[in-house]
Design a protein around this motif. Structure first.
Motif, PDB file in Angstrom:
ATOM      1  N   LEU A 278     -61.213 -54.329   6.507  1.00  0.00           N
ATOM      2  CA  LEU A 278     -62.417 -53.681   5.970  1.00  0.00           C
ATOM      3  C   LEU A 278     -62.713 -54.163   4.556  1.00  0.00           C
ATOM      4  O   LEU A 278     -63.871 -54.408   4.183  1.00  0.00           O
ATOM      5  N   GLN A 279     -61.679 -54.312   3.746  1.00  0.00           N
ATOM      6  CA  GLN A 279     -61.898 -54.738   2.367  1.00  0.00           C
ATOM      7  C   GLN A 279     -62.413 -56.178   2.300  1.00  0.00           C
ATOM      8  O   GLN A 279     -63.304 -56.486   1.489  1.00  0.00           O
ATOM      9  N   ARG A 281     -64.196 -57.621   4.522  1.00  0.00           N
ATOM     10  CA  ARG A 281     -65.601 -57.581   4.922  1.00  0.00           C
ATOM     11  C   ARG A 281     -66.482 -57.073   3.788  1.00  0.00           C
ATOM     12  O   ARG A 281     -67.573 -57.602   3.526  1.00  0.00           O
ATOM     13  N   GLU A 282     -66.021 -56.049   3.038  1.00  0.00           N
ATOM     14  CA  GLU A 282     -66.811 -55.507   1.934  1.00  0.00           C
ATOM     15  C   GLU A 282     -66.942 -56.519   0.794  1.00  0.00           C
ATOM     16  O   GLU A 282     -68.000 -56.646   0.187  1.00  0.00           O
ATOM     17  N   TYR A 283     -65.867 -57.219   0.503  1.00  0.00           N
ATOM     18  CA  TYR A 283     -65.937 -58.242  -0.546  1.00  0.00           C
ATOM     19  C   TYR A 283     -66.964 -59.310  -0.174  1.00  0.00           C
ATOM     20  O   TYR A 283     -67.734 -59.790  -1.011  1.00  0.00           O
ATOM     21  N   ARG A 285     -69.560 -58.944   1.828  1.00  0.00           N
ATOM     22  CA  ARG A 285     -70.921 -58.388   1.839  1.00  0.00           C
ATOM     23  C   ARG A 285     -71.425 -58.131   0.422  1.00  0.00           C
ATOM     24  O   ARG A 285     -72.590 -58.332   0.121  1.00  0.00           O
ATOM     25  N   ALA A 286     -70.506 -57.673  -0.478  1.00  0.00           N
ATOM     26  CA  ALA A 286     -70.936 -57.335  -1.839  1.00  0.00           C
ATOM     27  C   ALA A 286     -70.912 -58.532  -2.780  1.00  0.00           C
ATOM     28  O   ALA A 286     -71.309 -58.421  -3.941  1.00  0.00           O
ATOM     29  N   THR A 300     -57.457 -58.947  -1.611  1.00  0.00           N
ATOM     30  CA  THR A 300     -56.909 -57.887  -0.753  1.00  0.00           C
ATOM     31  C   THR A 300     -55.382 -57.880  -0.794  1.00  0.00           C
ATOM     32  O   THR A 300     -54.742 -56.822  -0.899  1.00  0.00           O
ATOM     33  N   THR A 315     -68.144 -50.307  -4.312  1.00  0.00           N
ATOM     34  CA  THR A 315     -68.595 -49.387  -3.267  1.00  0.00           C
ATOM     35  C   THR A 315     -67.499 -48.406  -2.909  1.00  0.00           C
ATOM     36  O   THR A 315     -66.308 -48.628  -3.176  1.00  0.00           O
ATOM     37  N   VAL A 317     -66.418 -47.752   0.016  1.00  0.00           N
ATOM     38  CA  VAL A 317     -65.506 -48.335   1.018  1.00  0.00           C
ATOM     39  C   VAL A 317     -64.404 -49.119   0.329  1.00  0.00           C
ATOM     40  O   VAL A 317     -63.222 -49.012   0.667  1.00  0.00           O
ATOM     41  N   LEU A 318     -64.764 -49.907  -0.696  1.00  0.00           N
ATOM     42  CA  LEU A 318     -63.745 -50.664  -1.417  1.00  0.00           C
ATOM     43  C   LEU A 318     -62.802 -49.736  -2.168  1.00  0.00           C
ATOM     44  O   LEU A 318     -61.593 -49.998  -2.260  1.00  0.00           O
ATOM     45  N   THR A 321     -60.382 -48.287   0.496  1.00  0.00           N
ATOM     46  CA  THR A 321     -59.419 -49.297   0.962  1.00  0.00           C
ATOM     47  C   THR A 321     -58.437 -49.687  -0.142  1.00  0.00           C
ATOM     48  O   THR A 321     -57.275 -49.982   0.132  1.00  0.00           O
TER      49      THR A 321
END
Length: 597
Positions: A278-279, A281-283, A285-286, A300, A315, A317-318, A321
């Motif tokens: 998940l992290q 993916r967030e990195y 996307r952001a 990560t 975010t 989410v980050l 995580t």
């Protein structure tokens, strides 16, 4: 015949003079000397007695209690000699002896006795039982007219084949051809040389059936390609499975790591993988476009190992995580340390208790690392089969070889159920019991069958009749006798016959041999088919007189001539009958005088 003491002052001297005087007085019956003290010697003597009705045998034993059965045999003179030296052989009298067999279970004793016998009679034919391959090669170089055989080498392939569920493997080279035993369905029809047995019928197989097309087990020619049997395919799968590092690690982990620790470690690793995914993916996307996959993974991993820095701008989410990975990272290092310590401790405890540290399945358990068991273990290992060895002696003959091959050795009494469980017999495919104690062998076989009813049991028993009765009474699939398998080859070597190979089929032994046709034999002028005996002998090749070339498809109506050599596969009695028919009858002799009292 009663035994006598073969010492300078013992009563054996008078009997020796009478016995040897028979030959000097015109008795042309063959005379053989067998030196030994175990079942192979007894079986060899019986083979010689069955060869001809007028044969004479001298048994030279260290003490009569070694082979008390000799006292019941006719045409056998039993002499006692504590040491096989020139004096002992002089007392035997080797002037009319055709051959001497030295079959003690000790290589040094046999070679020393061979040298002494050669001193007493330089032209005597010798047959030696030698286990060590290097000693055997040197003995052949030093001693002329000497056959050096190993009963373990002869018997081991039969035990290996039985353990794998194969027809008994016999590979030999004859007149430029390599032949082997196989099932008819596993070889091309054009490679079949002869049918050996019809194993499709229940009960005992029919050996050398008259209708060759019915024989399921055949002798075939090797054509440079593997037979393609299912057993060979299983071996290949075993090799591949054993060579997979991941599979080995997983099996070791299941055996050595405490279950709760393993579950905890896997749970933490699962949390790290999910949160890390998940992290990443967030990195991605952001990011502003400069954050690639590697940079995201790098951030990560650092978060997991050293913890995340406080950053309220990222975010939610980050942030979540980061927290999860930081907590999981705190638990990961202690868990890894605990798992390693647990694995080391459990491995040491398993070795100390005589258990296997790594679980095994579809393996073959070999009980008894003596002369035969060592060769069985080595051959199974060479074939790529997973092997576990069991012996009650940590310093058994094959223990050092097992260590070199990486074969686990369980030290314990195989007759005890705990030892069989330690060898993981419950998940094994076969048990080969080849220790030197019949009682231990039988008890181990019965206990193993109780642990694993589907287990294929291959049992070594010295007494052939006992083996057959055990097989019927206890439904033990296969029982074999090493002396039964090896004695025919020793007997043929003593009679100087051209036996090229022995083929064990079930509890029968077939011989591949060359039979020369001489003048005066009843086969001279007869058609080739007259030399064949259904169930006894079958001609597979013909070398015509004056030629060394073997015709592997001779016409059955070919008239047999003097000097022809028949290549046959036969049972022992069939071979004897064929040799009798190919040679003129022996001259009749006058009856010998009574033996001295």
């Amino acid at each position: 015949m009663a035994s006598v003491d073969l010492s300078p002052s013992g009563p054996g001297r008078a009997l020796a003079r009478w016995w040897n005087g028979r030959g000097a007085g015109g008795d042309r019956s063959p005379h053989y000397v067998v030196c030994g003290r175990d079942p192979l010697a007894l079986r060899l003597i019986n083979e010689l007695l069955a060869a001809r009705p007028d044969v004479r045998v001298t048994a030279l034993v260290p003490e009569i209690s070694a082979l008390p059965e000799l006292m019941t045999l006719r045409r056998v003179r039993t002499l006692v000699a504590g040491r096989l030296d020139e004096a002992a052989f002089a007392g035997v009298g080797l002037a009319d002896v055709a051959a001497v067999a030295l079959v003690h279970p000790d290589d040094v004793t046999n070679i020393h006795a061979a040298l002494c016998a050669r001193e007493a009679a330089p032209e005597i034919r010798l047959v030696l039982r030698v286990f060590n391959g290097k000693l055997a090669a040197r003995a052949r170089e030093v001693l002329d007219d000497c056959a050096v055989l190993s009963d373990a080498s002869m018997a081991a392939p039969a035990f290996v084949a039985a353990a794998l569920g194969e027809p008994d493997p016999t590979h030999f080279r004859l007149a430029g051809r390599t032949m082997f035993v196989a099932r008819r369905g596993d070889v091309p029809p054009g490679t079949v040389v002869a049918g050996l047995a019809d194993a499709a019928v229940g009960g005992e197989p029919e050996i050398l059936p008259e209708d060759q097309a019915r024989a399921e087990i055949v002798l075939a020619e090797a054509t440079g390609r593997p037979a393609g049997t299912e057993v060979a395919a299983r071996r290949l799968r075993w090799r591949r499975r054993r060579r997979r590092p991941l599979a080995v690690l997983l099996r070791a982990g299941r055996a050595l790591v405490d279950r709760k620790l393993g579950v905890a470690l896997l749970s933490v690793l699962g949390i790290i993988l999910i949160s890390g995914g998940l992290q990443v993916r967030e990195y991605l996307r952001a990011g502003d476009g400069s954050t690639g996959v590697w940079r995201a993974v790098y951030q990560t991993v650092l978060t997991t190992v050293i913890g995340a820095e406080r950053d309220l701008a990222v975010t939610h989410v980050l942030q979540v995580t980061d927290l999860v990975l930081t907590l999981a990272g705190l638990a990961l290092v202690p868990l890894i340390t605990a798992v390693v310590v647990s694995a080391v401790v459990n491995a040491r405890l398993a070795l100390a208790a005589g258990r296997l540290a790594i679980p095994h399945s579809e393996h073959v358990v070999v009980v008894g690392l003596g002369t035969v068991g060592t060769r069985v273990m080595a051959q199974l290992h060479d074939l790529g089969v997973d092997v576990v060895a069991v012996d009650k002696d940590a310093n058994a003959r094959g223990a050092s070889l097992a260590a070199r091959l990486g074969v686990p050795l369980i030290v314990g009494d195989a007759a005890r159920e705990e030892t069989l469980l330690a060898a993981q017999t419950g998940s094994a495919q076969a048990l080969v019991v080849v220790s030197t104690d019949d009682v231990t062998n039988l008890q181990a076989a019965l206990n193993a069958s109780g642990i694993n009813p589907d287990l294929r049991v291959v049992l070594r028993l010295y007494d052939g009749d006992f083996a057959r009765r055990v097989q019927r009474a206890f439904q033990i699939a296969i029982s074999r006798s090493v002396s039964y398998l090896a004695a025919p080859a020793f007997a043929e070597a003593m009679m100087d016959r051209e036996v090229k190979a022995t083929i064990p089929v079930a509890r029968h032994v077939l011989l591949v041999a060359e039979v020369a046709v001489t003048a005066g034999g009843e086969l001279v002028g007869a058609a080739l088919r007259a030399a064949e005996r259904p169930g006894g002998a079958r001609v597979i090749g013909l070398a015509r007189a004056g030629s060394s070339v073997v015709d592997w498809a001779p016409p059955r109506d070919h008239p047999i001539d003097v000097g022809d050599r028949l290549v046959v596969v036969a049972r022992r009695q069939g071979l004897r009958d064929l040799i009798t028919a190919a040679n003129p009858p022996a001259p009749r002799t006058a009856p010998a005088e009574d033996a001295p009292r």
